[in-house]
Design a protein around this motif. Structure first.
Motif, PDB file in Angstrom:
ATOM      1  N   GLN A   6     -30.560  35.216 -61.222  1.00  0.00           N
ATOM      2  CA  GLN A   6     -30.542  35.390 -59.853  1.00  0.00           C
ATOM      3  C   GLN A   6     -29.251  36.061 -59.509  1.00  0.00           C
ATOM      4  N   GLU A   7     -27.812  36.702 -60.357  1.00  0.00           N
ATOM      5  CA  GLU A   7     -26.798  37.536 -60.768  1.00  0.00           C
ATOM      6  C   GLU A   7     -27.376  38.413 -60.429  1.00  0.00           C
ATOM      7  N   LYS A   8     -28.807  39.071 -61.302  1.00  0.00           N
ATOM      8  CA  LYS A   8     -29.272  40.929 -61.349  1.00  0.00           C
ATOM      9  C   LYS A   8     -30.067  41.190 -59.953  1.00  0.00           C
ATOM     10  N   PHE A   9     -30.600  40.786 -59.740  1.00  0.00           N
ATOM     11  CA  PHE A   9     -31.413  41.177 -58.262  1.00  0.00           C
ATOM     12  C   PHE A   9     -30.515  42.389 -57.144  1.00  0.00           C
ATOM     13  N   ILE A  10     -31.300  43.001 -57.250  1.00  0.00           N
ATOM     14  CA  ILE A  10     -31.317  43.716 -55.587  1.00  0.00           C
ATOM     15  C   ILE A  10     -32.484  43.922 -55.209  1.00  0.00           C
ATOM     16  N   ALA A  11     -32.239  43.000 -54.293  1.00  0.00           N
ATOM     17  CA  ALA A  11     -33.915  43.233 -53.292  1.00  0.00           C
ATOM     18  C   ALA A  11     -33.209  42.419 -51.729  1.00  0.00           C
ATOM     19  N   PHE A  12     -33.671  43.269 -51.177  1.00  0.00           N
ATOM     20  CA  PHE A  12     -33.756  43.179 -49.379  1.00  0.00           C
ATOM     21  C   PHE A  12     -34.938  41.952 -49.032  1.00  0.00           C
ATOM     22  N   ASP A  13     -35.688  42.064 -49.915  1.00  0.00           N
ATOM     23  CA  ASP A  13     -36.651  40.629 -49.850  1.00  0.00           C
ATOM     24  C   ASP A  13     -37.172  40.017 -50.688  1.00  0.00           C
ATOM     25  N   GLU A  14     -37.131  38.290 -50.179  1.00  0.00           N
ATOM     26  CA  GLU A  14     -37.786  37.503 -50.962  1.00  0.00           C
ATOM     27  C   GLU A  14     -39.109  37.131 -51.194  1.00  0.00           C
ATOM     28  N   LEU A  15     -40.298  38.619 -50.807  1.00  0.00           N
ATOM     29  CA  LEU A  15     -41.077  38.385 -51.423  1.00  0.00           C
ATOM     30  C   LEU A  15     -41.914  39.334 -52.317  1.00  0.00           C
ATOM     31  N   ASP A  16     -40.710  40.842 -52.224  1.00  0.00           N
ATOM     32  CA  ASP A  16     -40.954  41.682 -53.505  1.00  0.00           C
ATOM     33  C   ASP A  16     -39.990  41.097 -54.956  1.00  0.00           C
ATOM     34  N   ILE A  17     -38.862  40.230 -54.405  1.00  0.00           N
ATOM     35  CA  ILE A  17     -39.287  39.448 -55.959  1.00  0.00           C
ATOM     36  C   ILE A  17     -40.435  38.404 -57.031  1.00  0.00           C
ATOM     37  N   PHE A  18     -41.174  37.381 -55.457  1.00  0.00           N
ATOM     38  CA  PHE A  18     -42.061  37.070 -56.121  1.00  0.00           C
ATOM     39  C   PHE A  18     -43.156  37.554 -56.478  1.00  0.00           C
ATOM     40  N   GLY A  19     -43.560  39.136 -56.140  1.00  0.00           N
ATOM     41  CA  GLY A  19     -44.320  40.107 -56.339  1.00  0.00           C
ATOM     42  C   GLY A  19     -43.919  39.731 -57.817  1.00  0.00           C
ATOM     43  N   LEU A  20     -43.029  40.331 -57.899  1.00  0.00           N
ATOM     44  CA  LEU A  20     -42.427  41.368 -59.056  1.00  0.00           C
ATOM     45  C   LEU A  20     -42.864  40.068 -60.453  1.00  0.00           C
ATOM     46  N   PHE A  21     -42.429  38.335 -60.100  1.00  0.00           N
ATOM     47  CA  PHE A  21     -42.415  37.684 -60.962  1.00  0.00           C
ATOM     48  C   PHE A  21     -44.608  37.021 -61.497  1.00  0.00           C
ATOM     49  N   MET A  22     -44.321  38.051 -60.538  1.00  0.00           N
ATOM     50  CA  MET A  22     -46.246  37.907 -60.214  1.00  0.00           C
ATOM     51  C   MET A  22     -46.838  38.426 -61.074  1.00  0.00           C
ATOM     52  N   SER A  23     -46.885  39.897 -61.478  1.00  0.00           N
ATOM     53  CA  SER A  23     -46.724  40.650 -62.119  1.00  0.00           C
ATOM     54  C   SER A  23     -46.496  40.139 -63.892  1.00  0.00           C
ATOM     55  N   LYS A  24     -45.535  39.827 -63.787  1.00  0.00           N
ATOM     56  CA  LYS A  24     -45.092  39.307 -65.555  1.00  0.00           C
ATOM     57  C   LYS A  24     -45.064  40.100 -66.310  1.00  0.00           C
ATOM     58  N   PRO A  25     -43.241  39.668 -65.798  1.00  0.00           N
ATOM     59  CA  PRO A  25     -42.910  41.581 -66.363  1.00  0.00           C
ATOM     60  C   PRO A  25     -42.222  40.565 -67.847  1.00  0.00           C
ATOM     61  N   ASN A  26     -42.021  41.459 -68.013  1.00  0.00           N
ATOM     62  CA  ASN A  26     -41.140  41.911 -69.239  1.00  0.00           C
ATOM     63  C   ASN A  26     -40.158  41.103 -69.854  1.00  0.00           C
TER      64      ASN A  26
END
Length: 325
Positions: free
Chosen positions: A241-261
């Motif tokens: 939570q404290e690290k995110f710089i994002a304007f759209d929640e759906l961008d964050i969900f997309g990042l999560f679904m990409s299975k990041p490192n």
């Protein structure tokens, strides 16, 4: 000023002689909403409208979670901690796997900030902490959270004082606090560490506007994924939570679904989330409309996306340079 409505926001149809132009078709919908809200707010129906908006937002939130969890959960709306109708909570959900969601819904309108940066910040903070803001939603939910984990058995009641459910803390595997808003709080919701007041040891809640929540659940349905993925996502959101710089929640969900490192994310000071991660929702809608047949290629990590994009821009630049020569 960037938050003010311009002429195009409210009147997106341009007339030139005997012809009409609509540069951005979806702006018609936004204009309708703007005009509608302006008319309501200036009328004597303002109070009843927002009261009804609260109720409809709660009903919509319940509907979304029923779509996700179905018969694998029990749903309780407008519950009270005491039989004398004290300390109300909007929604509590108990799943058959020992997960509890404490959900508070806020539907007040987000006010436009002032031009003066100092005054603007104070207004944004005031909205965030108001009765219709995220802070209030968290405080309400946290009170019930503390009550449940602080005793072995918790009884909850309806408005008439009747016992409607009993929660045994020994049967609980996890409790999530979710703050659902009718308005989009933008960066303030994407990274709650900016304004949310909580104990340092407490987990961050999840704050999301109702339209993004519905899109996330719709995506899980579309891909026929397990509802448990929502819990994984809530853990992911709270952890970073404290690290995110994002304007759209759906961008964050997309990042999560990409299975990041995950190791990369842990080492990062800040996580700037690329807007292209929300392309998965475009894929879903286009596929439903029959516009595309093949799924879009899933992105690996946010750094990889940026690297590919830079290469694409560089190739386009080289082509332009060759043409100019």
């Amino acid at each position: 000023y960037y938050t003010e409505s311009g002429p195009f926001d409210n009147k997106p149809i341009i007339k030139h002689e005997n012809e009409y132009y609509i540069p951005i078709s979806k702006q018609i919908l936004h204009a309708f909403e703007n005009q509608f809200f302006n008319a309501i707010e200036e009328s004597n129906r303002r109070t009843s409208f927002f009261r009804n908006r609260d109720r409809k937002s709660e009903e919509k939130t319940l509907e979304i979670f029923k779509r996700l969890l179905g018969k694998n959960a029990e749903y309780f709306s407008s519950i009270y901690e005491r039989p004398d109708s004290q300390n109300e909570h909007d929604l509590l959900i108990k799943t058959n796997k020992g997960t509890i969601y404490i959900i508070e819904v806020k539907a007040s309108k987000f006010k436009e900030p002032f031009r003066n940066p100092d005054k603007a910040y104070e207004r944004i903070k005031r909205d965030f902490k108001s009765d219709g803001g995220i802070q209030k939603a968290y405080d309400q939910a946290k009170r019930l959270y503390d009550l449940i984990i602080g005793q072995e058995v918790t009884n909850l009641y309806n408005q008439s004082g009747q016992l409607i459910t009993t929660i045994n803390s020994k049967e609980i595997n996890d409790i999530y606090i979710i703050c659902v808003t009718a308005e989009n709080f933008g960066v303030m919701a994407s990274n709650l560490s900016y304004l949310l007041e909580k104990e340092k040891s407490d987990r961050f809640p999840y704050a999301v506007n109702i339209f993004d929540l519905e899109s996330i659940v719709e995506y899980l349905e579309f891909k026929k994924l397990s509802p448990n993925i929502l819990n994984d996502y809530l853990d992911f959101r709270s952890r970073f939570q404290e690290k995110f710089i994002a304007f759209d929640e759906l961008d964050i969900f997309g990042l999560f679904m990409s299975k990041p490192n995950i190791d990369q994310l842990i080492k990062a000071d800040k996580i700037i989330v690329n807007h292209e991660y929300s392309d998965i929702f475009d894929e879903m809608y286009f596929t439903k409309l029959g516009i595309i047949k093949k799924p879009l290629k899933q992105k690996s990590t946010y750094k990889t996306v940026n690297k590919k994009r830079r290469k694409k821009i560089a190739r386009a630049s080289r082509r332009r340079n060759r043409k100019n020569k």
